[in-house]
Design an enzyme around this catalytic site. Structure first.
Site, PDB file in Angstrom:
ATOM      1  N   ASP A  65     -45.554 -28.238  -2.258  1.00  3.68           N
ATOM      2  CA  ASP A  65     -46.808 -27.995  -2.976  1.00  3.68           C
ATOM      3  C   ASP A  65     -47.731 -27.010  -2.266  1.00  3.68           C
ATOM      4  O   ASP A  65     -48.478 -26.278  -2.910  1.00  3.68           O
ATOM      5  CB  ASP A  65     -47.541 -29.304  -3.272  1.00  3.68           C
ATOM      6  CG  ASP A  65     -47.952 -30.076  -2.028  1.00  3.68           C
ATOM      7  OD1 ASP A  65     -47.204 -30.065  -1.044  1.00  3.68           O
ATOM      8  OD2 ASP A  65     -49.021 -30.703  -2.058  1.00  3.68           O
ATOM      9  N   GLU A  68     -34.637 -27.389   4.873  1.00  3.39           N
ATOM     10  CA  GLU A  68     -35.289 -26.367   5.682  1.00  3.39           C
ATOM     11  C   GLU A  68     -34.463 -25.945   6.895  1.00  3.39           C
ATOM     12  O   GLU A  68     -34.512 -24.779   7.310  1.00  3.39           O
ATOM     13  CB  GLU A  68     -36.667 -26.849   6.132  1.00  3.39           C
ATOM     14  CG  GLU A  68     -37.691 -26.938   5.022  1.00  3.39           C
ATOM     15  CD  GLU A  68     -37.669 -28.243   4.256  1.00  3.39           C
ATOM     16  OE1 GLU A  68     -38.535 -28.439   3.377  1.00  3.39           O
ATOM     17  OE2 GLU A  68     -36.785 -29.091   4.540  1.00  3.39           O
ATOM     18  N   HIS A 128     -51.165 -35.742   2.864  1.00  2.00           N
ATOM     19  CA  HIS A 128     -49.724 -35.946   3.042  1.00  2.00           C
ATOM     20  C   HIS A 128     -49.148 -34.787   3.861  1.00  2.00           C
ATOM     21  O   HIS A 128     -49.749 -33.717   3.971  1.00  2.00           O
ATOM     22  CB  HIS A 128     -49.024 -36.042   1.690  1.00  2.00           C
ATOM     23  CG  HIS A 128     -49.071 -34.782   0.881  1.00  2.00           C
ATOM     24  ND1 HIS A 128     -50.200 -34.347   0.236  1.00  2.00           N
ATOM     25  CD2 HIS A 128     -48.102 -33.849   0.600  1.00  2.00           C
ATOM     26  CE1 HIS A 128     -49.957 -33.223  -0.395  1.00  2.00           C
ATOM     27  NE2 HIS A 128     -48.690 -32.886  -0.190  1.00  2.00           N
ATOM     28  N   HIS A 129     -47.990 -34.993   4.418  1.00  2.00           N
ATOM     29  CA  HIS A 129     -47.307 -34.028   5.298  1.00  2.00           C
ATOM     30  C   HIS A 129     -48.074 -33.794   6.601  1.00  2.00           C
ATOM     31  O   HIS A 129     -47.786 -32.821   7.309  1.00  2.00           O
ATOM     32  CB  HIS A 129     -47.068 -32.685   4.591  1.00  2.00           C
ATOM     33  CG  HIS A 129     -46.105 -32.743   3.444  1.00  2.00           C
ATOM     34  ND1 HIS A 129     -45.250 -33.789   3.231  1.00  2.00           N
ATOM     35  CD2 HIS A 129     -45.868 -31.854   2.419  1.00  2.00           C
ATOM     36  CE1 HIS A 129     -44.529 -33.570   2.137  1.00  2.00           C
ATOM     37  NE2 HIS A 129     -44.893 -32.406   1.629  1.00  2.00           N
ATOM     38  N   GLY A 167     -26.289 -23.372  20.656  1.00  2.00           N
ATOM     39  CA  GLY A 167     -25.144 -24.251  20.451  1.00  2.00           C
ATOM     40  C   GLY A 167     -25.368 -25.404  19.505  1.00  2.00           C
ATOM     41  O   GLY A 167     -24.820 -26.492  19.715  1.00  2.00           O
ATOM     42  N   ASP A 181     -14.704 -30.250  11.745  1.00  2.00           N
ATOM     43  CA  ASP A 181     -15.113 -31.288  10.794  1.00  2.00           C
ATOM     44  C   ASP A 181     -16.436 -31.937  11.185  1.00  2.00           C
ATOM     45  O   ASP A 181     -17.287 -32.218  10.337  1.00  2.00           O
ATOM     46  CB  ASP A 181     -14.019 -32.342  10.633  1.00  2.00           C
ATOM     47  CG  ASP A 181     -13.504 -32.881  11.966  1.00  2.00           C
ATOM     48  OD1 ASP A 181     -13.692 -32.220  13.005  1.00  2.00           O
ATOM     49  OD2 ASP A 181     -12.894 -33.963  11.971  1.00  2.00           O
ATOM     50  N   ASN A 198      -9.835 -32.318  13.020  1.00  3.02           N
ATOM     51  CA  ASN A 198      -9.150 -33.100  14.062  1.00  3.02           C
ATOM     52  C   ASN A 198      -9.811 -34.463  14.241  1.00  3.02           C
ATOM     53  O   ASN A 198      -9.736 -35.070  15.300  1.00  3.02           O
ATOM     54  CB  ASN A 198      -9.082 -32.332  15.388  1.00  3.02           C
ATOM     55  CG  ASN A 198     -10.388 -31.640  15.712  1.00  3.02           C
ATOM     56  OD1 ASN A 198     -11.456 -32.085  15.291  1.00  3.02           O
ATOM     57  ND2 ASN A 198     -10.320 -30.546  16.450  1.00  3.02           N
ATOM     58  N   GLY A 250     -12.959 -35.843  14.402  1.00  2.00           N
ATOM     59  CA  GLY A 250     -13.966 -36.236  15.383  1.00  2.00           C
ATOM     60  C   GLY A 250     -14.471 -35.075  16.206  1.00  2.00           C
ATOM     61  O   GLY A 250     -14.148 -33.913  15.955  1.00  2.00           O
ATOM     62  N   GLU A 265     -16.424 -32.950  22.549  1.00  2.00           N
ATOM     63  CA  GLU A 265     -17.030 -34.070  23.279  1.00  2.00           C
ATOM     64  C   GLU A 265     -15.957 -34.970  23.884  1.00  2.00           C
ATOM     65  O   GLU A 265     -16.109 -35.459  25.009  1.00  2.00           O
ATOM     66  CB  GLU A 265     -17.936 -34.884  22.353  1.00  2.00           C
ATOM     67  CG  GLU A 265     -18.930 -34.061  21.538  1.00  2.00           C
ATOM     68  CD  GLU A 265     -19.966 -33.358  22.392  1.00  2.00           C
ATOM     69  OE1 GLU A 265     -20.015 -33.612  23.607  1.00  2.00           O
ATOM     70  OE2 GLU A 265     -20.723 -32.549  21.843  1.00  2.00           O
TER      71      GLU A 265
END
Length: 565
Positions: free
Chosen positions: A29, A52, A115-116, A409, A436, A463, A465, A469
């Site tokens: 708005d 966003e 608001h916001h 990253g 993925d 793969n 996952g 990591e």
């Protein structure tokens, strides 16, 4: 000379004069009054995104291949939704203009609880946040709009980083006096004597050097000096290396290009070349852990020259007011052709591709076939982790443009960045390689890609996952698991018009058939590539161990220091 214009219309005019034709974002708005003015002016097109954050990533991708663009959010929730994408552009030195519609001035000045907001009457918090991740900021008013818009735009271009403009919702349609003169960018020329001084010093060092070398970082691309660097390398027979952010900035088929530089993790011949060089010229070189192989670089301080955006560092001595482009131009006027011989590049790999037709795909089989699939002029986009690591070691054809985010990253960056880049350069083939786990963060933007009838080739590396990591820590830990979606079905979920070809490949023959179909397809192609869970490029396996040692130390959990119970 001046004339009367509405503030929002004047902002649209200035954006267009700065070369901005697209504005990514989400309506709210507080920015709708400005959006009405955008829609009324054919020089600027608003492009709606799913959220966003994706809009900020799309603006980043667009800016990398097509020049300046804009990002539009609404105050508070919209701004903070986009802030990681803005911060990433700051880290990677990517310029775009962030405009946020904020509450009306009377509400801001009266500390209204709207608001916001945080409901405490404060309106400076968002600006303070944005000041950390942009190089110029301003809250526009009828009194300052003319001066501040131009100042912020010029800073965006000069520094090649994001800027932040707050546009109160009640001033967009107010009329003010504005100049008739169009907005014009001018590259900083610095001080001609300083640029000449720097160029003379560098020319003298090059003439005396037995083994010079240039190491490029992303500034070589952001400041548009790749052509000057190539000319210098050819004339003076200087071998060139690229850090991860500068991948494909130079023609990788050129005789002066030797490969990537990652400090002690570089090829042995490259490590020796840099450590033995008596004249190392960096182009915007930043000693990040990614660029230096976790700070294992070996560069003699007395031989190091770094050409920065606005100054030159000569073995620790700074020469200010010597911009990158001006110094290179002056240097080209001074250097003479050299009789040095460029080092030989390693021989190309053999013609036989690994893996039999019915073998299950591995990374060792996948990436050599990808290398053969690439064409001159492609835009290749590599997601953080597996894809980027493999692509950094993949030779690219001439004219390839590479997009990645090695410093910030943020996983999920590349799918919206693909949309932004392809919107700005629709005539180039775009290829995205994304894992993925990363895909699940920003998957909604696939719907925007298909809604705009874009035709990229998307490789979804499944793969099951977070493999990068797992290689660092927690190979079998559930925190590295994710849901195993039916990825190849998603294009039909996101697009009722069925504008994508979806394929699933698990063997070598299935991949080769999919690549042939992608070559002929006149629509988007989505290829789910199913790979073994712990399979990864060798460089990523090494990277995982190095990260673990650096992050956790000798007493870290990889060495059994975590006790259960």
């Amino acid at each position: 000379m001046s004339r009367r214009m509405q503030i929002g219309a004047y902002l649209v005019r200035r954006l267009a004069e700065a070369g901005i034709s697209h504005l990514f974002g989400v309506p709210g708005d507080f920015n709708l009054s400005f959006l009405e003015q955008v829609e009324a002016d054919p020089s600027l097109t608003f492009v709606g995104n799913c959220n966003e954050l994706n809009a900020a990533y799309a603006a980043d991708g667009y800016a990398r291949t097509s020049g300046l663009c804009g990002l539009l959010t609404t105050f508070g929730v919209g701004d903070l939704g986009a802030i990681s994408g803005i911060a990433g552009a700051y880290a990677e030195r990517v310029p775009f203009v962030h405009i946020t519609g904020i509450p009306p001035l009377h509400a801001v000045e009266g500390r209204a609880l709207l608001h916001h907001t945080l409901g405490d009457g404060g309106y400076g918090n968002i600006g303070r946040c944005m000041a950390e991740y942009t190089v110029a900021q301003s809250r526009l008013t009828p009194e300052n709009a003319v001066e501040e818009i131009d100042r912020v735009l010029r800073t965006c271009w000069r520094e090649r980083r994001p800027v932040h403009l707050q546009l109160p919702s009640d001033i967009t349609h107010l009329s003010i006096d504005v100049p008739d003169e169009p907005f014009v960018f001018a590259e900083p020329q610095g001080d001609a004597e300083q640029a000449a001084l720097a160029a003379s010093h560098i020319a003298t060092r090059l003439a005396a050097a037995r083994s010079p070398v240039m190491i490029l970082d992303s500034d070589a691309d952001r400041f548009g000096v790749a052509g000057k660097i190539a000319a210098l390398a050819e004339r003076c027979a200087i071998p060139c290396l690229a850090t991860a952010p500068a991948k494909a900035v130079l023609d990788e088929t050129a005789p002066y290009y030797l490969g990537g530089y990652v400090g002690g993790a570089s090829r042995p011949d490259i490590r020796e070349l840099v450590s033995q060089s008596d004249c190392v010229i960096g182009v915007g070189l930043r000693f990040t852990e990614i660029n230096t192989g976790f700070f294992t670089h070996d560069i003699r301080s007395d031989s190091f020259i770094n050409l920065l955006a606005h100054e030159v560092n000569l073995a620790g001595r700074s020469i200010p007011a010597a911009p990158l482009g001006a110094v290179l131009e002056a240097l080209l006027e001074r250097v003479k052709p050299s009789s040095r011989t460029l080092p030989a590049r390693p021989a190309a790999s053999g013609t036989v591709l690994p893996g039999g037709a019915e073998e299950r795909l591995t990374h060792d089989m996948f990436w050599p076939r990808v290398a053969r699939f690439l064409k001159e002029g492609d835009v290749v986009i590599g997601e953080a982790g597996t894809s980027n690591t493999a692509l950094l070691g993949t030779p690219f054809p001439k004219g390839t443009h590479y997009i990645s985010q090695p410093i910030w990253g943020a996983i999920g960056y590349t799918l919206p960045a693909l949309f932004g880049s392809q919107l700005g350069s629709p005539d180039r083939r775009h290829l995205l390689f994304i894992g993925d786990g990363s895909f699940q963060l920003t998957v909604q933007e696939l719907s925007t890609i298909l809604r705009h009838d874009q035709k990229p080739v998307i490789f979804l590396l499944n793969n099951r996952g977070y493999t990068i990591e797992r290689l660092i820590l927690g190979e079998r830990s559930q925190y590295n698991d994710i849901a195993n979606w039916r990825y190849a079905d998603l294009p039909r979920v996101f697009d009722r018009d069925d504008r994508a070809l979806s394929l699933v490949v698990e063997t070598v023959s299935e991949l080769e058939d999919a690549l042939k179909q992608a070559e002929k397809a006149d629509r988007a192609v989505f290829i789910e590539v199913r790979l073994p869970e712990m399979d990864a490029p060798e460089a990523l396996k090494v990277f995982g161990m190095v990260v673990a040692d650096y992050d956790y130390g000798p007493q870290g959990p990889r060495n059994g220091s975590v006790k259960k119970g």
